[in-house]
Design a protein around this motif. Structure first.
Motif, PDB file in Angstrom:
ATOM      1  N   GLU A   1       0.830  -1.209   0.000  1.00 17.46           N
ATOM      2  CA  GLU A   1       0.000   0.000   0.000  1.00 17.46           C
ATOM      3  C   GLU A   1       0.864   1.257   0.000  1.00 17.46           C
ATOM      4  N   THR A   2       1.941   1.235   0.771  1.00 14.20           N
ATOM      5  CA  THR A   2       2.850   2.380   0.802  1.00 14.20           C
ATOM      6  C   THR A   2       3.441   2.643  -0.568  1.00 14.20           C
ATOM      7  N   SER A   3       3.875   1.584  -1.230  1.00 13.00           N
ATOM      8  CA  SER A   3       4.456   1.720  -2.573  1.00 13.00           C
ATOM      9  C   SER A   3       3.450   2.312  -3.553  1.00 13.00           C
ATOM     10  N   GLU A   4       2.200   1.888  -3.451  1.00  9.33           N
ATOM     11  CA  GLU A   4       1.158   2.410  -4.352  1.00  9.33           C
ATOM     12  C   GLU A   4       0.935   3.905  -4.118  1.00  9.33           C
ATOM     13  N   VAL A   5       0.992   4.326  -2.847  1.00  8.62           N
ATOM     14  CA  VAL A   5       0.848   5.747  -2.552  1.00  8.62           C
ATOM     15  C   VAL A   5       2.048   6.520  -3.078  1.00  8.62           C
ATOM     16  N   TYR A   6       3.243   5.999  -2.823  1.00  8.96           N
ATOM     17  CA  TYR A   6       4.438   6.657  -3.363  1.00  8.96           C
ATOM     18  C   TYR A   6       4.318   6.851  -4.872  1.00  8.96           C
ATOM     19  N   SER A   7       3.959   5.772  -5.550  1.00 15.53           N
ATOM     20  CA  SER A   7       3.932   5.803  -7.008  1.00 15.53           C
ATOM     21  C   SER A   7       2.854   6.726  -7.545  1.00 15.53           C
ATOM     22  N   GLY A   8       1.782   6.911  -6.788  1.00 12.62           N
ATOM     23  CA  GLY A   8       0.698   7.785  -7.228  1.00 12.62           C
ATOM     24  C   GLY A   8       0.840   9.218  -6.743  1.00 12.62           C
ATOM     25  N   THR A   9       2.026   9.552  -6.223  1.00 17.08           N
ATOM     26  CA  THR A   9       2.281  10.893  -5.690  1.00 17.08           C
ATOM     27  C   THR A   9       3.369  11.574  -6.513  1.00 17.08           C
ATOM     28  N   LYS A  10       3.185  12.850  -6.789  1.00 12.27           N
ATOM     29  CA  LYS A  10       4.191  13.581  -7.560  1.00 12.27           C
ATOM     30  C   LYS A  10       5.472  13.794  -6.767  1.00 12.27           C
ATOM     31  N   ILE A  11       5.342  14.188  -5.495  1.00  9.82           N
ATOM     32  CA  ILE A  11       6.498  14.462  -4.644  1.00  9.82           C
ATOM     33  C   ILE A  11       6.304  13.762  -3.313  1.00  9.82           C
ATOM     34  N   VAL A  12       7.295  12.969  -2.894  1.00  6.23           N
ATOM     35  CA  VAL A  12       7.263  12.325  -1.584  1.00  6.23           C
ATOM     36  C   VAL A  12       8.361  12.934  -0.719  1.00  6.23           C
ATOM     37  N   ILE A  13       7.979  13.388   0.463  1.00  8.29           N
ATOM     38  CA  ILE A  13       8.928  13.977   1.403  1.00  8.29           C
ATOM     39  C   ILE A  13       9.490  12.885   2.305  1.00  8.29           C
ATOM     40  N   ASN A  14      10.800  12.900   2.474  1.00  9.07           N
ATOM     41  CA  ASN A  14      11.475  11.973   3.379  1.00  9.07           C
ATOM     42  C   ASN A  14      12.265  12.810   4.385  1.00  9.07           C
TER      43      ASN A  14
END
Length: 371
Positions: free
Chosen positions: A251-264
């Motif tokens: 689920e996390t990977s799917e959210v990452y992939s469907g997001t333009k920018i991911v903050i770490n």
């Protein structure tokens, strides 16, 4: 083929522009996903299969460690002749005596009596530990590490710490991306986010984000994780902050992939409320999330750590920030420069599949142990 021009003439200017923008965005999205698919399918490295038997000792801690256990076990199956997995309550020395492995490899090790490891070494069997949380729990790991023949740490700053305790074989080995879990969605994503942050609300994260949380929310930030009720303003953003949800890797990977920018944003090694690091050992190395986000085919904005450039080229394969204002500036920039954003995301994806998978890490581990 029917022309769309008569249809467009019948639309108002605003509706026509919306239709054209949607068509253009849909084409760009499809092209981007197609490029990601090419990278995923072509970036494959062959690794030797060693004629060794490994007894793997899982962390025994459940989630969120269990996905790492799974990644290691499934990767070991592709790199070795045989893998035996020790369950939480099984005496390791008895399994080792029965199966006579070439190596006993433990993850984390905090829930295992070190006497069992001493007994395995007395059998003449090599032992290794891969520490999961350096430098945050070094008060504990410093007591465990000397009982193993080989110590692997994901924090470069901890190498000399363990050597100073008499550990002869200490190596820097960060975690990686398990690409069966973390990979881009190769068709149009059902998730459509502009900005995401997934992780717990450690106090340094709350303090860092507070000055810009309003601006980030206006740009579309979505937060998932524990303890975000620590943020005093969290009730102002009921649609932006999902409290108390810890998502699994798929689920996390799917959210990452469907997001333009991911903050770490890394946690602090000096937070005395959650850490056991009385020596106040600093952190130079990137967290596991760095590799997982990059493997998911999205642009990552990460707070700069000294050793990050050993893995990704800042400004080319990943983007960094050093303060809240810089993070906000780069969010604004990349939300309005879509092509640049996508190119960095694709370079990070390719670099991860080429250099930063668990196959790479475990092959490296075996190289250190079996020369």
């Amino acid at each position: 083929m029917h022309s769309t021009r008569p249809f467009l003439r019948d639309l108002s200017d605003s509706r026509r522009k919306g239709w054209e923008d949607g068509l253009r965005d849909g084409y760009a999205e499809g092209y981007f996903r197609g490029q990601a698919k090419v990278i995923v399918e072509r970036t494959k490295t062959s690794f030797p299969v060693r004629k060794i038997k490994v007894l793997y000792v899982s962390s025994g801690k459940g989630f969120p460690y269990s996905p790492i256990d799974e990644a290691i076990v499934e990767t070991l199956k592709t790199l070795t002749a045989s893998v035996i997995t020790a369950e939480t309550k099984e005496p390791i020395q008895k399994l080792a005596e029965k199966n006579r492995p070439d190596l006993v490899l433990a993850l984390d090790g905090m829930d295992r009596p070190v006497e069992q490891i001493d007994a395995v070494r007395a059998l003449g069997i090599k032992t290794a530990i891969w520490l999961t949380d350096d430098p945050y729990y070094t008060d504990m790991t410093k007591k465990i590490a000397p009982h193993y023949d080989y110590v692997f740490t994901l924090e470069r700053n901890c190498i000399e710490v363990y050597r100073g305790l008499g550990c002869r074989n200490v190596y820097y080995l960060p975690f990686a991306a398990y690409v069966s879990h973390y990979r881009p969605t190769l068709t149009r994503s059902a998730i459509n986010r502009k900005i995401s942050f997934i992780g717990s609300a450690y106090w340094n994260r709350v303090e860092f984000l507070r000055p810009i949380i309003g601006g980030l929310m206006e740009k579309g930030l979505k937060i998932n994780g524990l303890w975000w009720d620590r943020l005093p303003e969290y009730k102002q953003y009921p649609g932006g902050i999902e409290i108390g949800k810890w998502m699994g890797p798929i689920e996390t990977s799917e959210v990452y992939s469907g997001t333009k920018i991911v903050i770490n944003l890394h946690r602090s090694p000096f937070d005395e409320t959650v850490n056991n690091n009385t020596a106040k050992i600093g952190a130079l190395s990137p967290n596991p999330r760095t590799f997982e986000i990059s493997a998911s085919g999205t642009l990552q904005l990460v707070d700069s750590r000294e050793d990050l450039s050993s893995f990704y080229k800042p400004g080319v394969e990943i983007e960094t920030f050093s303060n809240s204002d810089e993070l906000m500036e780069k969010v604004n920039y990349y939300l309005s420069h879509e092509k640049e954003r996508q190119q960095i995301a694709l370079r990070a994806l390719e670099r991860t599949f080429r250099d930063h998978t668990y196959n790479h890490r475990l092959n490296q581990l075996f190289g250190y142990i079996f020369k």
